[in-house]
Design a protein around this motif. Structure first.
Motif: not given
Length: 132
Positions: A86-94, A101-104, A122-123, A128-129
Motif C-alpha cells: 500500500s502507498d498510504e502512510p503506515p499505521v499502528r495500534v494504540p 501498512r494499512p492493508d496488513c 519497528d516495522p 514490511e511497511p
C-alpha cells in the motif's frame, strides 16, 4: 498417543537406563584396584550407558522438533500470499510497538488503527511497511 509423547517418554526411559548403567560401571570400577579389572566394567556398563544417555537426549530433542499440523483460522493470512502493499502512510495500534501498512492482515479492518506519525516503531515482519 502422539508420536512426540512416545519420543519424549521413550527418550527419558533410555536416558535413565543409561544413567543406571553408568552408575553400575562406576560402582564396579571403584571396587577394583588394577586397571585390568576395571576395563570390563568400562566396556560393559559405562560406555554403553553413555551411549544410551546421548540416544535419550536425541530422542527427547526430536520430541520437541516434530511439527504439529493445526488448522489455520479463516482470518489468518495465507503463507503463500505475497506481503501486503500500500502507498498510504503506515499505521499502528494504540499501545503497539510495530508499524504496519494499512492493508496488513494484522491491522486491516481495525478501527483503532491510527497513523504512525513521527513515532519510531519497528516495522511489521508481515507487511514490511518500509525497507530496513
Amino acid at each position: 498417543m502422539p508420536a512426540s509423547r512416545v519420543l519424549l517418554w521413550g527418550g527419558l526411559a533410555v536416558a535413565v537406563g543409561g544413567a543406571v548403567l553408568c552408575f553400575l560401571g562406576w560402582y564396579g570400577v571403584s571396587g577394583q584396584r588394577f586397571a585390568e579389572r576395571q576395563l570390563p566394567y568400562l566396556a560393559s556398563c559405562t560406555v554403553p550407558g553413555a551411549a544410551l544417555i546421548v540416544a535419550g537426549a536425541v530422542l527427547v530433542g526430536a520430541a520437541g522438533g516434530i511439527p504439529v499440523r493445526r488448522e489455520a483460522p479463516a482470518s489468518s493470512p495465507s503463507e503463500d500470499a505475497p506481503p501486503p502493499s500500500s502507498d498510504e502512510p503506515p499505521v499502528r495500534v494504540p499501545g503497539g510497538t510495530l508499524a504496519h501498512r494499512p492493508d496488513c492482515p494484522l491491522v486491516a479492518g481495525r478501527p483503532e488503527a491510527v497513523p504512525v506519525g513521527d513515532e519510531q516503531l519497528d516495522p511489521c515482519p508481515v507487511c514490511e511497511p518500509w525497507p530496513r
